[in-house]
Design an enzyme around this catalytic site. Structure first.
Site, short mmCIF file in Angstrom:
data_model
loop_
_atom_site.label_atom_id
_atom_site.label_comp_id
_atom_site.label_asym_id
_atom_site.label_seq_id
_atom_site.Cartn_x
_atom_site.Cartn_y
_atom_site.Cartn_z
N VAL A 20 0.83 -1.21 0.00
CA VAL A 20 0.00 0.00 0.00
C VAL A 20 0.87 1.26 0.00
O VAL A 20 0.62 2.22 -0.74
CB VAL A 20 -0.95 -0.01 1.22
CG1 VAL A 20 -1.64 1.34 1.39
CG2 VAL A 20 -1.99 -1.10 1.08
N LEU A 28 -7.85 0.03 -2.72
CA LEU A 28 -7.29 -0.47 -3.98
C LEU A 28 -7.25 -2.00 -4.04
O LEU A 28 -7.16 -2.68 -3.03
CB LEU A 28 -5.91 0.12 -4.26
CG LEU A 28 -4.83 0.09 -3.20
CD1 LEU A 28 -4.10 -1.23 -3.20
CD2 LEU A 28 -3.86 1.24 -3.47
N LYS A 65 -14.53 0.80 5.93
CA LYS A 65 -13.64 -0.13 5.22
C LYS A 65 -14.06 -1.59 5.46
O LYS A 65 -14.19 -2.39 4.53
CB LYS A 65 -12.20 0.11 5.69
CG LYS A 65 -11.21 -0.90 5.25
CD LYS A 65 -10.90 -0.82 3.75
CE LYS A 65 -10.06 -1.99 3.34
NZ LYS A 65 -9.30 -1.84 2.17
N PHE A 82 -18.71 -7.95 -8.56
CA PHE A 82 -18.48 -8.92 -7.48
C PHE A 82 -19.61 -9.94 -7.32
O PHE A 82 -20.02 -10.27 -6.23
CB PHE A 82 -18.18 -8.19 -6.16
CG PHE A 82 -16.75 -7.71 -6.14
CD1 PHE A 82 -16.39 -6.59 -6.87
CD2 PHE A 82 -15.77 -8.40 -5.45
CE1 PHE A 82 -15.06 -6.17 -6.92
CE2 PHE A 82 -14.44 -7.99 -5.49
CZ PHE A 82 -14.09 -6.86 -6.23
N CYS A 126 -7.15 -9.34 2.01
CA CYS A 126 -8.14 -8.45 2.64
C CYS A 126 -9.45 -9.14 3.03
O CYS A 126 -9.82 -9.11 4.20
CB CYS A 126 -8.46 -7.30 1.69
SG CYS A 126 -7.05 -6.21 1.47
N ARG A 159 -1.73 -15.25 -0.76
CA ARG A 159 -2.29 -15.25 0.60
C ARG A 159 -3.78 -15.64 0.58
O ARG A 159 -4.57 -15.08 -0.16
CB ARG A 159 -2.12 -13.87 1.25
CG ARG A 159 -0.71 -13.67 1.77
CD ARG A 159 -0.49 -12.29 2.30
NE ARG A 159 -0.47 -11.30 1.24
CZ ARG A 159 -0.34 -10.00 1.44
NH1 ARG A 159 -0.25 -9.53 2.67
NH2 ARG A 159 -0.32 -9.16 0.42
#
Ligand code: UDX
Length: 454
Positions: A11, A157, A211, A256, A267, A335
């Site tokens: 980031v 992002l 978030k 999505f 995330c 990940r």
């Protein structure tokens, strides 16, 4: 403006390079000497499309530089980004130690420098509600005479399109208590604010929760579609038609809603789990976010089980070519990738795996050390499939759709493809002699003529 970035990881580096490309003067601080040397010699230590070009450009015009010295980096700074890790602790809470020590180092430097302007310290990391306030109070107590404000500025992002996302944000969310810091943030982001309403200020806790809520909602949409694949497969419906039918309702929208063998990445899994945790802390059991996670785990299991069920031979001793290891296309990041669980389940059922990816193989190889003897790492998808009993496609790399399927079918022990991302064309599969199993779409099934095994 003078911008300092503490922590040039994913980031931090993307943010710094993008802000430098907008004309700000950016100083990046990186303590890891290997990463620092790489950056100073003009190379990105992460793979992200477009980032290297922008780094070349901004290094060449002098708008970005890298150091390991915090005091030197914040000397003229008006804003300081804290882009350090906030990993989860075993008990589910967030480890704030990197944030606290980076913040304290910045404030110590500011108090020594005695500059006469307000410095805005920006927390980019995704952190539970209450963290920014805690950090502010911690810093006030540790370094009472430094002149600064703390704001939360969550990052939205996506890997693979991070540069694009950073330069074209849907919205910019800033949480805090200082109107002066809000004005500074507005000034810094000016080139990116296309409409005033897309720059939003709110309190710390609302920004932090925004978030988590955004990522949980996106993960929920995927889990909803993934759960729907069970009904589709039972009743003979096609999830892709349903996606189009639903997504064209402007209230729902098309993004999505792609079903597959499960979401991954750094995330969604972490943030949905954190949402469950902060709900527990608030004294209730968040059934909704629990369901999102359970469905995701089940989807990976269902995919592996489908492979075992439809293989036409015992899975024990079978060879499965796994196409795709990264958690999505255009990244080397593995990940929480769905392929980790899929590979483990296949190996547990006694299969041999031949693994391929365009960028993520090296990372996966390091990660799956404990079952290394059960996996062959193969440099191209055609070789991975040769002699295999099936292909399991786990990542939506576009290159997989253009493989020489007729040739591949001829070299396989049995031409079967399990498409965990619904990215292949069923007609192409049928015409090339494959038995084809997508997720929540009608399969192509026929009697297989298995090759004689030696
Ligand atoms: C995500 C968020 O999109 C971003 O806003 C946030 O800042 C970080 O987390 P990222 O993890 O980079 O970004 O990837 P994303 O493109 O969102 O995909 C996440 C996972 O969901 C991938 O495994 C992907 O394959 C899966 N996915 C995505 C689906 O299964 N279906 C979809 O329709 C979209």
């Amino acid at each position: 403006m003078d911008v300092t970035i503490i922590g040039c990881g994913y980031v931090g580096l993307v943010t710094g390079v993008c802000l430098a490309s907008l004309g700000h003067t950016v100083r990046g601080v990186e303590k890891d000497q290997r990463k620092l040397k790489t950056l100073q010699s003009g190379h990105c230590h992460i793979f992200e499309p477009g980032l290297q070009d922008l780094l070349n450009e901004t290094l060449a015009n002098g708008s970005i530089s890298f150091t390991d010295n915090v005091k030197e980096a914040v000397k003229d700074a008006e804003v300081v980004f804290l882009c350090v890790g906030t990993p989860p602790k075993p008990d589910g809470t967030v480890d704030m130690s990197f944030l606290e020590s980076a913040g304290k180092e910045v404030c110590d430097a500011l108090s020594e420098l005695k500059n006469d302007w307000l410095v805005t310290i920006i927390v980019k990391s995704t952190v539970p509600a209450g963290t920014n306030r805690k950090l502010y109070n911690f810093l006030k107590q540790q370094v009472p005479n430094a002149y600064y404000a703390v704001v939360s500025n969550p990052e939205f992002l996506k890997e693979g399109t991070a540069v694009q996302d950073c330069l074209n944000p849907d919205r910019i969310v800033v949480g805090g208590e200082s109107p002066e810091a809000f004005r500074m943030m507005r000034r810094m982001y000016d080139p990116l604010v296309k409409r005033e309403e897309n720059f939003m200020t709110m309190n710390w806790e609302s920004a932090e929760l925004t978030k988590y809520a955004a990522n949980s909602m996106l993960a929920a949409r995927i889990s909803f579609m993934n759960e729907l694949t069970i009904l589709c497969e039972y009743y003979g419906a096609d999830i892709e038609d349903i996606r189009k039918g639903m997504g064209s309702d402007t209230r729902i929208g098309p993004a999505f809603l792609r079903a597959g063998c499960g979401y991954g990445g750094s995330c969604f899994p972490k943030d949905v789990a954190a949402m469950e945790h902060i709900s527990k802390q608030a004294g209730y059991d968040n059934l909704f976010v629990r369901a999102i996670q359970t469905i995701n785990e089940n989807q990976k299991k269902r995919f592996a089980q489908k492979i075992a069920d439809k293989l036409g031979r015992p899975i024990e001793g079978a060879t499965i070519a796994v196409w795709g290891l990264a958690f999505k296309a255009d990244t080397d990041d593995i990940r929480e990738s769905a392929s980790i669980d899929v590979i483990r389940m296949l190996v547990e059922k006694g299969a041999k795996v031949r693994a391929h990816d365009y960028k993520g193989a090296e990372n996966m190889r390091a990660y799956l050390k404990d079952i290394a003897d059960k996996i062959d790492w193969v440099a191209d998808p055609v070789t991975a499939a040769a002699g295999a009993d099936a292909i399991a496609l786990c990542t939506d790399w576009p290159q997989y759709t253009t493989q020489p399927f007729r040739k591949i079918a001829a070299t396989m022990n049995s031409p079967i493809i399990f498409d965990g991302r619904n990215c292949l064309h069923r007609d192409v599969m049928r015409e090339n002699g494959f038995q084809y199993y997508p997720m929540g779409r009608p399969p192509v099934e026929k009697e297989l003529r298995l090759k004689q095994r030696n």
